[in-house]
Scaffold this motif. Structure first.
Motif, PDB file in Angstrom:
ATOM      1  N   LEU A  39       0.834  -1.200   0.000  1.00  0.00           N
ATOM      2  CA  LEU A  39       0.000   0.000   0.000  1.00  0.00           C
ATOM      3  C   LEU A  39       0.870   1.252   0.000  1.00  0.00           C
ATOM      4  N   ALA A  40       1.886   1.284   0.862  1.00  0.00           N
ATOM      5  CA  ALA A  40       2.779   2.437   0.936  1.00  0.00           C
ATOM      6  C   ALA A  40       3.556   2.616  -0.369  1.00  0.00           C
ATOM      7  N   LEU A  41       3.947   1.512  -0.993  1.00  0.00           N
ATOM      8  CA  LEU A  41       4.670   1.588  -2.263  1.00  0.00           C
ATOM      9  C   LEU A  41       3.803   2.216  -3.347  1.00  0.00           C
ATOM     10  N   GLY A  42       2.558   1.743  -3.465  1.00  0.00           N
ATOM     11  CA  GLY A  42       1.648   2.316  -4.451  1.00  0.00           C
ATOM     12  C   GLY A  42       1.380   3.780  -4.181  1.00  0.00           C
ATOM     13  N   PHE A  43       1.182   4.116  -2.908  1.00  0.00           N
ATOM     14  CA  PHE A  43       0.935   5.508  -2.523  1.00  0.00           C
ATOM     15  C   PHE A  43       2.137   6.372  -2.890  1.00  0.00           C
ATOM     16  N   ILE A 116      -1.514  -7.222  -4.470  1.00  0.00           N
ATOM     17  CA  ILE A 116      -1.866  -6.304  -5.552  1.00  0.00           C
ATOM     18  C   ILE A 116      -2.994  -5.368  -5.120  1.00  0.00           C
ATOM     19  N   GLY A 117      -3.942  -5.868  -4.329  1.00  0.00           N
ATOM     20  CA  GLY A 117      -5.053  -5.039  -3.872  1.00  0.00           C
ATOM     21  C   GLY A 117      -4.591  -3.800  -3.133  1.00  0.00           C
ATOM     22  N   PRO A 118      -3.778  -3.939  -2.068  1.00  0.00           N
ATOM     23  CA  PRO A 118      -3.270  -2.752  -1.381  1.00  0.00           C
ATOM     24  C   PRO A 118      -2.421  -1.850  -2.279  1.00  0.00           C
ATOM     25  N   PHE A 119      -1.672  -2.461  -3.213  1.00  0.00           N
ATOM     26  CA  PHE A 119      -0.852  -1.670  -4.132  1.00  0.00           C
ATOM     27  C   PHE A 119      -1.735  -0.759  -4.997  1.00  0.00           C
ATOM     28  N   PHE A 162       2.204   9.772   5.197  1.00  0.00           N
ATOM     29  CA  PHE A 162       1.093   8.819   5.184  1.00  0.00           C
ATOM     30  C   PHE A 162       1.546   7.437   5.672  1.00  0.00           C
ATOM     31  N   ALA A 163       2.685   6.971   5.171  1.00  0.00           N
ATOM     32  CA  ALA A 163       3.099   5.583   5.398  1.00  0.00           C
ATOM     33  C   ALA A 163       3.555   5.320   6.829  1.00  0.00           C
TER      34      ALA A 163
END
Length: 221
Positions: A39-43, A116-119, A162-163
């Motif tokens: 999630l943090a990577l995608g953000f 993949i969902g959190p990403f 955020f992360a």
């Protein structure tokens, strides 16, 4: 709140390693921290792309023909106005109404899995303008990027802001055994997050006000 509520159950229990179909090789287990990292990577990718792109495009806009002092003054005025908006929203117990009134669909994790969902969730949320925001701080940073008073790497700082709190909230507090069921969330954590929401918004407004004061001092003196 929605990120913490969705990710904590995933972070506390690893996915089973048994194959989906008999005869398939065992799947690699999901480590508890992986959904948070994805999630943090995608953000971070989205935030860096957004702010770096705005910073680059700003060189093509007429605003760059204005002196840096005038652009900094315009940034300060905009930040002060957003502080007023935040104060009004706080007194009325409302969230920021600037921008789209939508949240990233929670079904993404169930649809694409817990990597993949959190990403994808992070990619959407990191774009800043595509989802609902409780405070105007995001818009303040965007204004600074458009006016060329924020550096291109602003997205990295935005992503870290955020992360880091997300990682602490998701991976830090553990479920207690004995007084509470081991498979349920600790009630104290849920209550704490609710109580801290208003103080978080006040803190963001204070940070924005301090930034506006500091920016004003750089061109007034």
């Amino acid at each position: 709140m929605s990120f913490v509520g969705m990710l904590r159950p995933l972070a506390k229990e690893a996915a089973p390693t048994t194959p989906l179909v008999q005869g398939d090789p065992p799947r690699r287990p999901i480590r508890g921290w992986e959904p948070v990292v994805f999630l943090a990577l995608g953000f971070g990718i989205s935030a860096l792309f957004l702010f770096a792109s705005i910073h680059g495009v700003s060189f093509l806009l007429p605003v760059r023909m204005v002196s840096k002092t005038d652009r900094l003054a315009a940034t300060t005025v905009a930040w002060a106005a957003l502080c007023v908006v935040d104060v009004i929203l706080l007194t009325r117990h409302k969230g920021c109404s600037i921008g789209l009134a939508r949240q990233t669909p929670k079904r993404l994790i169930h649809q694409y899995g817990i990597r993949i969902g959190p990403f994808v969730w992070g990619l959407d949320t990191g774009l800043a303008v595509t989802t609902f925001r409780m405070v105007t701080l995001t818009w303040a940073v965007l204004i600074a990027a458009v006016l060329g008073t924020a550096p291109w790497w602003t997205g990295l700082a935005y992503a870290l802001g955020f992360a880091v709190p997300l990682g602490v909230a998701v991976l830090g507090p553990r479920r207690r055994t004995g007084t509470e069921r081991s498979d349920s969330e600790p009630i104290w954590l849920v209550d704490l997050l609710h109580r801290l929401t208003r103080w978080f918004r006040i803190g963001c407004t204070a940070v924005l006000f301090a930034a506006a004061v500091f920016a004003a001092s750089t061109f007034i003196t």
